[in-house]
Design a protein around this motif. Structure first.
Motif, short mmCIF file in Angstrom:
data_model
loop_
_atom_site.label_atom_id
_atom_site.label_comp_id
_atom_site.label_asym_id
_atom_site.label_seq_id
_atom_site.Cartn_x
_atom_site.Cartn_y
_atom_site.Cartn_z
N LEU A 93 0.73 -1.14 0.12
CA LEU A 93 -0.02 0.12 -0.09
C LEU A 93 0.81 1.11 0.00
N ASP A 94 0.76 2.28 -0.76
CA ASP A 94 1.29 3.35 -0.88
C ASP A 94 1.17 4.40 0.32
N THR A 95 1.57 4.09 1.36
CA THR A 95 1.45 4.91 2.46
C THR A 95 2.60 5.25 3.30
N GLU A 96 2.66 6.02 4.17
CA GLU A 96 4.05 6.32 4.88
C GLU A 96 4.31 5.10 6.04
N GLU A 97 3.36 4.29 6.34
CA GLU A 97 3.47 3.26 7.23
C GLU A 97 3.62 1.92 6.33
N ASP A 98 4.52 0.95 6.98
CA ASP A 98 4.54 -0.34 6.08
C ASP A 98 3.35 -1.15 6.23
N VAL A 99 2.66 -1.19 5.03
CA VAL A 99 1.49 -2.19 4.95
C VAL A 99 1.65 -2.94 3.56
N PHE A 100 1.80 -4.32 3.66
CA PHE A 100 1.74 -4.97 2.42
C PHE A 100 1.48 -6.64 2.90
N ARG A 101 1.19 -7.13 1.74
CA ARG A 101 0.78 -8.71 1.64
C ARG A 101 1.66 -9.20 0.54
N ALA A 160 -7.85 6.38 2.72
CA ALA A 160 -6.62 6.29 1.96
C ALA A 160 -5.95 7.47 1.93
N PRO A 161 -4.57 7.21 1.84
CA PRO A 161 -3.64 8.17 2.09
C PRO A 161 -3.93 9.23 1.01
N ASP A 162 -3.71 10.58 1.25
CA ASP A 162 -4.05 11.83 0.57
C ASP A 162 -3.13 11.75 -0.95
N LYS A 163 -3.51 12.06 -1.94
CA LYS A 163 -2.69 12.01 -3.05
C LYS A 163 -2.84 13.41 -3.50
N GLU A 164 -1.66 14.15 -3.79
CA GLU A 164 -1.39 15.51 -4.53
C GLU A 164 -1.17 15.25 -6.07
N PHE A 165 -2.11 15.62 -6.96
CA PHE A 165 -1.84 15.38 -8.50
C PHE A 165 -2.06 17.04 -8.83
N LYS A 166 -0.67 17.31 -9.28
CA LYS A 166 -0.34 18.69 -9.77
C LYS A 166 0.28 18.67 -11.23
N ALA A 167 0.01 19.67 -11.83
CA ALA A 167 0.73 19.79 -13.25
C ALA A 167 2.23 20.08 -13.09
N ASP A 168 2.97 19.49 -13.90
CA ASP A 168 4.51 19.80 -14.08
C ASP A 168 4.68 20.80 -15.01
N ILE A 210 -4.85 0.25 -8.51
CA ILE A 210 -5.70 1.40 -7.99
C ILE A 210 -7.01 0.70 -7.68
N TYR A 211 -7.28 0.87 -6.36
CA TYR A 211 -8.83 0.60 -6.00
C TYR A 211 -9.58 1.73 -5.44
N ASP A 212 -10.69 1.78 -6.18
CA ASP A 212 -11.67 2.86 -5.61
C ASP A 212 -11.07 4.04 -6.02
N PHE A 213 -11.63 4.55 -7.25
CA PHE A 213 -11.20 5.71 -7.94
C PHE A 213 -11.33 7.15 -7.19
N LEU A 214 -12.43 6.80 -6.11
CA LEU A 214 -12.91 8.10 -5.53
C LEU A 214 -11.69 8.24 -4.32
N SER A 215 -11.34 6.85 -3.75
CA SER A 215 -10.49 7.18 -2.49
C SER A 215 -8.97 7.25 -3.05
N MET A 216 -8.91 6.42 -4.16
CA MET A 216 -7.47 6.19 -4.91
C MET A 216 -6.65 5.41 -4.02
N TRP A 217 -6.89 4.13 -3.38
CA TRP A 217 -6.17 3.20 -2.93
C TRP A 217 -5.06 2.96 -3.90
N THR A 218 -3.69 2.96 -3.75
CA THR A 218 -2.75 2.84 -4.58
C THR A 218 -1.61 1.78 -4.01
#
Length: 171
Positions: free
Chosen positions: A9-17, A134-142, A95-103
């Motif tokens: 899981l793309d988060t600060e804490e280690d979460v994996f399977r 879900a962890p916050d994601k920031e999507f910004k234009a480069d 990516i699971y749940d495109f509203l929450s963006m679990w990545t």
């Protein structure tokens, strides 16, 4: 053959399977194992993306065909793991749940032989608890105008809608 994956899981804490699954399983079957192993109900939209070594998002493989029919879409139930994952290309983004963006970052860790008496798919190891949201994601234009995570540009503040240039009574 059996594929052994680490799904992080793309988060600060280690979460994996760590998951074992047959190489000829569909991505839909893999999606089901991932959602169950992380405690999701599996009812939300999801997609896998082929990824390169730097985790750049490539071709989408979707759970459902949401296209307008102009371009063919690869579907999870028609795509096997061996079609998209191998030693030369061991990474996927899920990516699971495109509203929450679990990545999730999905990486092939090992290709192994079947073990007699073992049932597949198999969740081999669980580490960490999934957060409540879900962890916050920031999507910004480069600089080129394309969107990516983590860029320092400012988003438009939608609370300042007076500056958007449309009549607020448009309807």
């Amino acid at each position: 053959m059996i594929y052994r994956f680490r799904v992080i899981l793309d988060t600060e804490e280690d979460v994996f399977r760590d998951i074992e699954i047959e190489q000829d399983a569909t991505l839909e079957q893999f999606h089901n194992v991932i959602t169950q192993s992380f405690g999701f109900d599996g009812t939300e939209m999801a997609s896998f993306y082929v990824s390169d070594e730097q985790w750049n998002q490539g071709e989408e493989i979707s759970l459902f065909d949401m296209s307008d029919g102009s371009e063919p879409v690869r579907l999870m139930n028609e795509t096997t793991l061996i079609d998209v994952v191998h030693e030369a290309s061991p990474k996927l983004i899920y990516i699971y749940d495109f509203l929450s963006m679990w990545t999730f970052l999905v990486e092939l860790a090992e290709i192994a032989e079947y073990e007699n008496g073992m049932e597949y798919p198999n969740v081999m190891f669980i580490h960490g608890q999934i957060p409540d949201a879900a962890p916050d994601k920031e999507f910004k234009a480069d600089e080129s105008g394309s969107f990516d995570e983590g860029n320092d540009n400012e988003f438009l503040n939608l609370d300042e809608y007076d500056d958007l240039g449309f009549d607020e009574n448009w309807n």
